[in-house]
Enzyme design. Structure first.
Site, short mmCIF file in Angstrom:
data_model
loop_
_atom_site.label_atom_id
_atom_site.label_comp_id
_atom_site.label_asym_id
_atom_site.label_seq_id
_atom_site.Cartn_x
_atom_site.Cartn_y
_atom_site.Cartn_z
N ASP A 40 0.80 -1.29 0.05
CA ASP A 40 -0.09 0.02 0.24
C ASP A 40 0.86 1.13 0.17
O ASP A 40 0.14 2.33 -0.05
CB ASP A 40 -1.04 -0.07 0.95
CG ASP A 40 -0.38 -0.07 2.35
OD1 ASP A 40 0.71 -0.16 2.50
OD2 ASP A 40 -1.07 -0.08 3.60
N SER A 41 2.27 0.91 -0.14
CA SER A 41 3.21 2.05 -0.25
C SER A 41 2.86 2.85 -1.57
O SER A 41 3.19 3.94 -1.84
CB SER A 41 4.64 1.68 -0.27
OG SER A 41 4.70 0.62 -0.98
N ASP A 79 -1.04 -6.40 -0.42
CA ASP A 79 -1.38 -5.43 0.97
C ASP A 79 -2.92 -5.55 1.19
O ASP A 79 -3.86 -4.90 0.46
CB ASP A 79 -0.88 -4.15 1.22
CG ASP A 79 0.32 -4.23 1.76
OD1 ASP A 79 0.86 -5.04 2.43
OD2 ASP A 79 1.28 -3.34 1.85
N LYS A 107 -0.79 -9.73 2.69
CA LYS A 107 -0.15 -9.21 3.99
C LYS A 107 -0.95 -8.13 4.71
O LYS A 107 -1.71 -7.43 4.23
CB LYS A 107 1.19 -8.37 3.55
CG LYS A 107 1.79 -7.50 4.84
CD LYS A 107 3.30 -7.35 4.44
CE LYS A 107 3.60 -5.80 3.52
NZ LYS A 107 3.01 -4.78 4.13
N GLU A 109 -0.89 -5.67 8.71
CA GLU A 109 -0.45 -4.94 9.60
C GLU A 109 -0.67 -5.23 10.92
O GLU A 109 -1.93 -5.03 11.40
CB GLU A 109 -0.05 -3.69 9.39
CG GLU A 109 0.52 -2.93 8.30
CD GLU A 109 0.69 -1.46 8.15
OE1 GLU A 109 0.46 -0.93 8.98
OE2 GLU A 109 1.04 -1.19 7.09
N GLU A 176 9.52 -4.03 10.29
CA GLU A 176 9.63 -2.54 9.76
C GLU A 176 10.29 -1.55 10.74
O GLU A 176 9.79 -1.34 11.88
CB GLU A 176 8.28 -1.80 9.08
CG GLU A 176 8.66 -0.42 8.51
CD GLU A 176 7.88 -0.16 7.31
OE1 GLU A 176 6.77 -0.67 6.92
OE2 GLU A 176 7.74 1.10 6.90
O1 KIV Z 1 3.75 -1.04 1.71
C1 KIV Z 1 4.88 -1.44 1.59
O2 KIV Z 1 5.28 -1.16 0.45
C2 KIV Z 1 5.27 -2.27 2.57
C3 KIV Z 1 6.64 -2.53 2.67
C4 KIV Z 1 7.61 -1.48 2.68
C5 KIV Z 1 7.05 -3.55 3.43
O3 KIV Z 1 4.70 -2.67 3.70
#
Ligand code: KIV
Length: 251
Positions: A40-41, A79, A107, A109, A176
């Site tokens: 989600d970056s 994510d 993934k 959090e 992280e």
């Molecule tokens: O969203 C993302 O890119 C991430 C990574 C930085 C681990 O969660």
């Protein structure tokens, strides 16, 4: 997923990078990367948001579909964006949508606080990567991106989180911005691989946002990243050449 545990046992480092579109995913896949994350970056480095709290689930699905078209070999993880896994039933339904979009794993959090969601997703047959330490989806509540696990109490809490996500069935865990010593202790204590970002060299693998690695988001580069190339500069250079060539001498 057993492959990743086996890599850890053999002390073979696991490599992971982000991709949010077809060409990047295809290039990373062809380069031999182990894991491609549709993180989600993308909210910051592709969509121009301030942080990941603005990312909508529809955007995750759209970019997961695009990246999936470029991946033949690597494991594609996507994510679950903020607000999509508050309760186990919702977590499973949304994880299924990411899988339908082409992800092979998802993934989320959270550590001990998210054991019910992790169990439910894994129970539904979807491999899950956990993410502990600095949690970008909580950046506003936390007041910034801060190092985790510096004191003994915080390091203990992180270790408990790592054990909890392993016990719940996660196949790996992202650490992280975790203090290097705490990351080492966690890595030694659990059977699933730790994938570090800004967490020192003792993790079982490393992940980076590709835009940071290749200098494609020059307005902000995390302290722990040394870009290998400066793609932003190359884009500016090519654009300037094109502009000059097109305008040419005044007619
Ligand atoms: O969203 C993302 O890119 C991430 C990574 C930085 C681990 O969660």
């Amino acid at each position: 997923m057993e492959d990743f545990r086996a890599k850890k046992r053999r002390r073979e480092r696991i490599t992971a990078l982000t991709a949010y579109d077809y060409p990047t995913a295809r290039l990373l896949d062809e380069s031999g990367i182990d894991i491609i994350l549709v993180g989600d970056s993308l909210g910051m480095v592709v969509l121009g948001y301030t942080d990941t709290t603005e990312v909508k689930f529809e955007e995750m699905l759209h970019h997961t579909r695009a990246a999936a078209r470029g991946v033949k070999r690597a494991l594609l993880v996507a994510d679950l964006s903020i607000g999509t896994y508050d309760i186990p039933e919702e977590a499973v339904a949304n994880a299924r949508q990411l899988v339908e979009a082409g992800a092979q794993a998802v993934k989320l959090e959270g550590g001990a606080s998210h054991v019910a969601q992790i169990r439910a997703i894994v129970g539904a047959g979807i491999p899950l990567m956990a993410h502990i330490g600095m949690l970008p989806q909580s950046v506003r509540a936390e007041g910034g991106y801060k190092v985790k696990g510096r004191g003994a109490a915080e390091a203990e809490r992180l270790l408990a989180d790592a054990r909890a996500v392993e016990d719940a069935g996660a196949f790996s865990v992202v650490l992280e911005i975790v203090a290097a010593e705490a990351a080492r202790q966690i890595t030694d204590a659990i059977g699933i691989p730790t994938i570090g970002i800004g967490s020192g060299e003792h993790c079982d693998g490393q992940i980076l946002v590709t835009h940071d690695l290749i200098g494609l988001y020059p307005w902000f580069t995390p302290k722990f990243v040394s870009p290998e190339v400066q793609v932003a500069e190359e884009i500016r250079r090519a654009a300037r050449i094109f502009i000059e060539r097109t305008r040419g001498p005044v007619r």
